[in-house]
Structure formats: structure tokens, C-alpha cells
Design a protein around this motif. Structure first.
Motif, PDB file in Angstrom:
ATOM      1  N   HIS A 114     -31.386  11.578  23.116  1.00 46.02           N
ATOM      2  CA  HIS A 114     -30.951  11.608  24.516  1.00 46.02           C
ATOM      3  C   HIS A 114     -31.587  10.453  25.285  1.00 46.02           C
ATOM      4  CE1 HIS A 114     -29.345  14.460  27.775  1.00 46.02           C
ATOM      5  NE2 HIS A 114     -29.517  13.270  28.323  1.00 46.02           N
ATOM      6  N   HIS A 147     -30.618   7.036  28.220  1.00 43.18           N
ATOM      7  CA  HIS A 147     -29.674   6.332  29.103  1.00 43.18           C
ATOM      8  C   HIS A 147     -30.216   4.923  29.216  1.00 43.18           C
ATOM      9  CE1 HIS A 147     -27.776  10.107  30.481  1.00 43.18           C
ATOM     10  NE2 HIS A 147     -28.995  10.617  30.351  1.00 43.18           N
ATOM     11  N   HIS A 164     -30.323  20.349  27.184  1.00 43.99           N
ATOM     12  CA  HIS A 164     -31.244  20.884  28.196  1.00 43.99           C
ATOM     13  C   HIS A 164     -31.556  22.387  28.022  1.00 43.99           C
ATOM     14  CE1 HIS A 164     -30.855  16.978  29.816  1.00 43.99           C
ATOM     15  NE2 HIS A 164     -29.689  17.155  30.384  1.00 43.99           N
ATOM     16  N   ASP A 216     -34.490  12.164  26.934  1.00 42.86           N
ATOM     17  CA  ASP A 216     -33.782  11.946  28.198  1.00 42.86           C
ATOM     18  C   ASP A 216     -34.416  10.825  29.021  1.00 42.86           C
ATOM     19  OD1 ASP A 216     -31.751  12.193  30.011  1.00 42.86           O
ATOM     20  OD2 ASP A 216     -32.259  14.198  30.685  1.00 42.86           O
TER      21      ASP A 216
HETATM   22 ZN   LIG Z   1     -29.402  12.666  30.340  1.00 52.20          ZN
END
Ligand SMILES: [Zn+2]
Length: 436
Positions: free
Chosen positions: A89, A91, A248, A344
Motif C-alpha cells: 500500500h 501512493h 484498512h 500506506d
Molecule cells: Zn492509501
């Protein structure tokens, strides 16, 4: 003379075939006398790994005395080898191209041989994917998704526009505003065309839309990724739609129990949205609850993996967010749901710390065994990407994406930081050791 010239052309033809087939010309690399954690067996076994070109050619578990001439041999006595880690995960396209490249380079040297991007600028991601794949620059391999959501997302949220600069947000091949009349085959084929591994469903997607997009994705061989709960659809409907990876752990059991699932755009102010979210987070859940039992059993049976992202809850711990996420992760694990490891947030910008190593520590703290935590960051993530035939474990024929550690991660999970070398696609790099 004419004959000599055509002979020369024939030779050139054959040599160009060989030049394009790197695997034939490259020397064999032998990693010998190393404890192999292949992710199939629960424990390590001493052996040697032969690498030819980009791939693992042979694995032997007895002492071989004779090695091929010209082989490059690394004696790794006392060391441990495991598949390269995959951050499930990230970005990575919210800055410049140069920033993304730098992040991928640092990640690779810290043992991350692959990343799953969960929503960004598809043009940049396609370039990063190509260039890291062919070695144009050093970096983790990149896998990415095309994001779809209801119109609300593209109207109310500034993020899609940031990763669609120069084009219309919600109307590009890496980002689609959808409704019930959308031609989902077209969405999927366009996603495939730019190199997406999956469709990521984000928000404002109802059950019917979810089922339709999932059906099209499977038809054309793409994966489906989503948050565990997508307003207005609850987690049990997300897994029923065949979503491969659900993200999540912090709130998915609570959403399953909630009366109604609303997204952040349903509120007049940020304060109201935060109050609702707080109410959701505080819904008590336990393993005795029938709805929870049935959700987890569905996730197990549908092969929907849980991308726990525990690390993001560490910083915002006002309401025991991390403890709740860890408890939910353990419940899923105990009920046979496969756990996937993702940060994340690929790295801490201030000190270049790679957060996946932190995620692994939190997964063990939640109650996963060390071997299952390593699997969460390797083979499970490979399955979530649809790449399990090529990466995720140490097996003959798979890519030589490997990390060599000075100490045993089965004894202590943070030993994944004790890196000596990293290999990606058969290339050896001196790794960054971040043991404190
Ligand atoms: Zn994310």
C-alpha cells in the motif's frame, strides 16, 4: 565478397537474438551456504541458490563441490535469504517524478523489491513501472491500479485532480467517475491498456456497480482492490463482490456492524464528518458476534486478503486506533483470513525510514507469527497483485528478487532491517542496513 557480406548479416542476426536474450549471456550467480526462508516451508533450510539472468535457476540443499566456470559466487555462511519485500500500500506520485524515483531507489535498497500503488497519476506510474522493470533506473518494481468512484469523489475531493493534471479528473484511463450505466468492460480494457494490475474501487460505489466492475475485471484478468468498506456498501458486500484485497483494519469490523455507512462527503462540515467517524470507530466488536464471524468466514472463503495498514494508526492514537486495528487484524488472522502487509506511506520523508519494516513489527505485536508476517509481505502480496507465478517466494523459475540478511527474521521480526544485499531481477545491490 557478396557471400561474406550475407554471412556477416546472418551472424549479426543471430548475435542480435542473443543480445536481446540477456539470460543466456549473463554469468551464473551462486548464493551459497545460506539459510533459505522460501516462504513455503515454516522454517529455514541451509542451501545454495543459482541465479541465471533475472531468474532463480536452481536450488540445492546438499553441498555441491563443483561450480560452473565463470560463476560469481557469494559465500553467505551464517546469513539468511528471503524473497524481496512487497509494500502492499503506497501512493508514490504525489510529488515530482524525481521524488518518486528517489523513493523507489531508497525502498529497493531497504529490501522492498515491489510496491502496490493504490491510486495516483497513471501516466507517471506507467513510466515508473517500465523504467524500474527494465533497469533504466534503480528502484522497486511498480504495480498500480485504475481508481473508480462515484461522481461525488471527483467533485468534492481535491486529490483526483492533483493526479490528473492537464486532463479532466474522473475521465482518464487511470481514474473513472462511474455510475450504474457505465460500460465497465471499457473501463477495464483502458486500465489494462495503460498497465494497471487492478481496478481500485474507492467510494460512492453501490453493490450493483461493485459486482459489475468486478465481473468485467475478472473477465479480462485484472484484480480488484478496495477499502474494506466503501460507502454505502458494507464489508460483507465488498467481499461478496470478489474483491481480492480489502484495505484498512481500523474500522472494517465496525462498519459491518454500523446501521448506515456514510462517506465524508455526506456531511456539512469536517467536524460533523469527524464526529461520525469517531462514533463508527467506537462501535464495540468481538469474536462472538455473528455478523463478524460470518464476515470473516466469507473473506476467508472468497480469498479476500486484509491489507491491515497498521502503521497509519500508530500516529493517530487518540482513541486507541492502533489497538483496535491490531485486535481486528488478529481476529481476521485467527479466522483464516490472509493478511497483507502495506504501509500506506512508503517512507518517512525526514529520515528516509522505510515504513514497511515498522508495519511488520506491528503485525507481530498484533499476534501474527513471524513466518506469517513475512508471508504477509511477500507471497500474500504477490497473490494480491496477481504476480504469484513470478514473485513472492523462493522457487525455481521465479524472479531473483531476494534479500540477504545478517540475522534471522524468524527469531526477531525487525531483523528484516539487517540487510546485507538486495537482489532484484538478478541484479545485486549493496543494501541499506537500518538496524538501530
Ligand atoms: Zn492509501
Amino acid at each position: 565478397m557478396k557471400q561474406a557480406k550475407s554471412l556477416w548479416l546472418i551472424l549479426l542476426f543471430f548475435s542480435s537474438i542473443h543480445a536481446s536474450d540477456q539470460d543466456n549471456n549473463s554469468p551464473i550467480i551462486i548464493l551459497k551456504n545460506v539459510t533459505i526462508l522460501d516462504m513455503i516451508s515454516d522454517s529455514g533450510k541451509k542451501g545454495s541458490i543459482f541465479i541465471k539472468g533475472q531468474s532463480i535457476q536452481k536450488i540445492i540443499y546438499e553441498n555441491e563441490k563443483v561450480y560452473p566456470l565463470n560463476a560469481i559466487i557469494y559465500d553467505l555462511t551464517g546469513k539468511f535469504i528471503m524473497p524481496g519485500l512487497i509494500d502492499n500500500h503506497v501512493h508514490i506520485t504525489h510529488g515530482s517524478l524525481k521524488q518518486s524515483q528517489d523513493q523507489l531507489e531508497i525502498a529497493l535498497l531497504n529490501g522492498i523489491t515491489g510496491v502496490r500503488d493504490m491510486g495516483g497519476d497513471g501516466r507517471m506510474l506507467a513510466l515508473l513501472k517500465r523504467n524500474t522493470q527494465i533497469g533504466e533506473y534503480m528502484g522497486s518494481d511498480v504495480f498500480f491500479s485504475t481508481i473508480i468512484a462515484g461522481n461525488k469523489f471527483f467533485i468534492n475531493d481535491p486529490r483526483p485532480a492533483q493526479v490528473a493534471l492537464g486532463a479532466q479528473a474522473g475521465n482518464v484511463s487511470w481514474q473513472w467517475a462511474i455510475d450504474e450505466n457505465t460500460n465497465f468492460d471499457e473501463v477495464v480494457l483502458q486500465a489494462k491498456g495503460i498497465g494497471s494490475s487492478a481496478i481500485k474501487m474507492y467510494t460512492d460505489v453501490n453493490k450493483k456497480m461493485m459486482n459489475n466492475v468486478s465481473k468485467s475485471a475478472k473477465k479480462y484478468g485484472l484484480k480488484v482492490w478496495a477499502h474494506a468498506s466503501i460507502a454505502p456498501t458494507r464489508p460483507s458486500d465488498v467481499t461478496a463482490a470478489g474483491v481480492d484485497v480489502m484495505s484498512h483494519a481500523g474500522d472494517f469490523l465496525q462498519y459491518e456492524l454500523a446501521n448506515e455507512i456514510k462517506d465524508r462527503y455526506a456531511f456539512k462540515s469536517k467536524k460533523d464528518a469527524a464526529a461520525y467517524k469517531n462514533e463508527i470507530n467506537n462501535i464495540p466488536f468481538s469474536k462472538e458476534n455473528e455478523k463478524i464471524k460470518s464476515l470473516l468466514s466469507d473473506m476467508k472463503n472468497n480469498n479476500s486478503y486484509l491489507d491491515a495498514t497498521l502503521w497509519i494508526y500508530k500516529g493517530r492514537n487518540e482513541g486507541n486506533d492502533l489497538q483496535r486495528a491490531q485486535k481486528a487484524t488478529k481476529l481476521a488472522y485467527d479466522n483464516g483470513v490472509k493478511i497483507a502487509a502495506g504501509s500506506d506511506n512508503i517512507m518517512n520523508q525526514e529520515n528516509n525510514e522505510i515504513n514497511l519494516h515498522n508495519e511488520l513489527v506491528l503485525l507481530v505485536e498484533a499476534g501474527l507469527s513471524n513466518i506469517d508476517t513475512l508471508r504477509a509481505a511477500t507471497i500474500n502480496n504477490a497473490v494480491g497483485l496477481g504476480e504469484e507465478k513470478k514473485i513472492g517466494s523462493i522457487e525455481v523459475g521465479k524472479l531473483a528478487n531476494l534479500i540477504i540478511l545478517n540475522s534471522d527474521p524468524l527469531k526477531k521480526i525487525s531483523n528484516t532491517r539487517d540487510i546485507q544485499y538486495v537482489l532484484k531481477r538478478g541484479k545485486v545491490y549493496q543494501g541499506i542496513n537500518s538496524m538501530q
